[in-house]
Design a protein around this motif. Structure first.
Motif, mmCIF file in Angstrom:
data_model
loop_
_atom_site.group_PDB
_atom_site.id
_atom_site.type_symbol
_atom_site.label_atom_id
_atom_site.label_comp_id
_atom_site.label_asym_id
_atom_site.label_seq_id
_atom_site.Cartn_x
_atom_site.Cartn_y
_atom_site.Cartn_z
ATOM 1 N N LEU A 97 77.037 26.176 19.171
ATOM 2 C CA LEU A 97 77.191 27.204 20.193
ATOM 3 C C LEU A 97 78.666 27.502 20.398
ATOM 4 O O LEU A 97 79.476 26.595 20.579
ATOM 5 C CB LEU A 97 76.575 26.729 21.512
ATOM 6 N N ALA A 98 79.013 28.780 20.337
ATOM 7 C CA ALA A 98 80.370 29.231 20.658
ATOM 8 C C ALA A 98 80.258 30.420 21.596
ATOM 9 O O ALA A 98 79.460 31.330 21.367
ATOM 10 C CB ALA A 98 81.127 29.625 19.397
ATOM 11 N N GLU A 99 81.058 30.396 22.654
ATOM 12 C CA GLU A 99 81.017 31.472 23.645
ATOM 13 C C GLU A 99 82.440 31.918 23.965
ATOM 14 O O GLU A 99 83.245 31.147 24.483
ATOM 15 C CB GLU A 99 80.324 30.992 24.925
ATOM 16 N N GLY A 100 82.735 33.160 23.595
ATOM 17 C CA GLY A 100 84.013 33.771 23.945
ATOM 18 C C GLY A 100 85.231 33.020 23.458
ATOM 19 O O GLY A 100 86.235 32.902 24.173
ATOM 20 N N GLY B 164 87.198 36.590 21.116
ATOM 21 C CA GLY B 164 85.899 36.637 21.788
ATOM 22 C C GLY B 164 84.748 36.338 20.841
ATOM 23 O O GLY B 164 83.722 37.006 20.870
ATOM 24 N N ASP C 118 81.514 34.732 19.391
ATOM 25 C CA ASP C 118 80.274 34.154 19.900
ATOM 26 C C ASP C 118 79.373 33.758 18.738
ATOM 27 O O ASP C 118 79.274 34.492 17.745
ATOM 28 C CB ASP C 118 79.519 35.150 20.788
ATOM 29 N N LYS D 200 75.526 31.373 17.965
ATOM 30 C CA LYS D 200 74.454 30.459 18.353
ATOM 31 C C LYS D 200 73.598 30.206 17.122
ATOM 32 O O LYS D 200 73.034 31.125 16.543
ATOM 33 C CB LYS D 200 73.600 31.048 19.479
ATOM 34 N N GLY E 117 87.532 29.974 25.978
ATOM 35 C CA GLY E 117 86.138 29.952 25.566
ATOM 36 C C GLY E 117 85.515 28.573 25.681
ATOM 37 O O GLY E 117 86.080 27.646 26.293
ATOM 38 N N ALA F 94 82.730 25.781 23.394
ATOM 39 C CA ALA F 94 81.996 25.519 22.156
ATOM 40 C C ALA F 94 81.333 24.152 22.227
ATOM 41 O O ALA F 94 81.907 23.185 22.748
ATOM 42 C CB ALA F 94 82.928 25.581 20.948
ATOM 43 N N LYS G 151 85.938 38.692 15.665
ATOM 44 C CA LYS G 151 84.748 38.810 16.517
ATOM 45 C C LYS G 151 83.529 39.144 15.670
ATOM 46 O O LYS G 151 83.651 39.661 14.555
ATOM 47 C CB LYS G 151 84.948 39.876 17.597
#
Length: 314
Positions: A6-9, A22, A24, A26, A59, A61, A212
């Motif tokens: 999982l990586a977010e922003g 940024g 993202d 999953k 972010g 992760a 991105k």
């Protein structure tokens, strides 16, 4: 079920350059995710962050449910990492290589030997266990390198272009090994320059550009973004290309792409059978000889070109 990766922003900057902007991601458990993108898109940066080898600026992760910053040691214990260059020793035997890696992970000698034998069998290398890797084919060497990455049976493995430089037969050997890993419950995140590889292996493809994600989905979903079927015409005489292009565009109702080197004209069509019949009839009426004419699905190469504006790195 929580995602394996999982990586977010995620943001990562090198002075004035945004490596990730940024980002993202999953990835579901026990799947293969193919991370594609042109050179400099941020693929390697993302993998290095997710494998705890690189810090990021902003972010969040997680890998295998653990935060890559606050719980980095837990993440490292649960991942395997394979780079383009093999990490195996050329002098000692394949079995001794795997035992050595096991001991480096602080396994007891007995457990390391047992784990080495399990991996040799899993990767179909038992008969060559007492040979040195320099006697191996390219595919065998890569399989041994994958085995070394799996000494601790990690639930997640990161692979950076695992089949670069291999011939088709050796590449197929590695593909079979990766499929077996996923069947056994391992999650694989791979970067690759071979779009056929992503098409063959990946349950999920993520296209990254300028740091991105610009597209994601199954191979079929990505191909559907640029239309359904394509009609291809290969001409006998390159001089007929302008007239043939006009004929195809009129029938298909879309812009055709031309490849003068191969005398090929391609265009997306909606009514596949009617379009094929109409083009064949129109070429016959115009006395234009085609060496080949047919229908096909779009390729990932065409998807990549449409999304990024450039061909995948060779």
């Amino acid at each position: 079920m929580s995602p394996a990766v999982l990586a977010e922003g995620l943001h990562k900057r090198y002075r004035d350059t945004k490596a990730l902007d940024g980002f993202d991601l999953k990835v579901s458990q026990a799947t293969v995710c193919g991370l594609l993108g042109p050179n400099g898109a941020g693929k390697t940066t993302a993998v290095r962050i997710l494998s705890t080898l690189l810090d990021f600026d902003e972010g969040h992760a997680e890998v295998a449910g653990f935060d890559v910053v606050r719980q980095a040691s837990e993440v490292r214990y649960r991942i395997g990492l394979g780079s383009q260059e093999t990490a195996i020793d050329e002098i000692i035997t394949a079995r001794d290589n795997l035992v050595m890696f096991g001991r480096l992970y602080h396994l007891s000698a007995k457990v390391a030997r047992r784990r080495a034998d399990e991996l040799l069998e899993q990767f179909n290398l038992t008969d060559a266990a007492h040979k040195s890797p320099r006697q191996y084919s390219g595919g065998m060497r890569r399989r041994l390198d994958l085995a070394a990455s799996l000494i601790m049976a990690p639930p997640v493995i990161f692979l950076d272009e695992p089949t670069t430089g291999l011939d088709p037969r050796n590449r197929n050997e590695v593909w079979e090994a990766l499929r077996a890993l996923v069947t056994g419950g391992t999650t694989v995140l791979l970067t690759t320059q071979y779009l056929e590889e992503a098409d063959q292996l990946a349950n999920q493809i993520v296209v990254i550009d300028t740091g991105k994600v610009i597209a994601e989905g199954t191979p079929a979903q990505l191909k559907s973004q640029i239309g359904g079927d394509q009609i291809d015409v290969v001409l006998h005489d390159i001089a007929d290309m302008p007239k043939t292009t006009s004929i195809i565009e009129a029938i298909a109702g879309s812009t055709a792409e031309t490849d003068e080197d191969n005398r090929r004209i391609s265009a997306p069509v909606t009514n596949r059978v009617a379009a094929l019949s109409s083009v064949a009839r129109a070429l016959e009426d115009a006395s234009i000889q085609a060496e080949d004419i047919g229908l096909r699905k779009p390729t990932l190469d065409e998807v990549f070109l449409r999304l990024t504006g450039q061909k995948v790195a060779a």
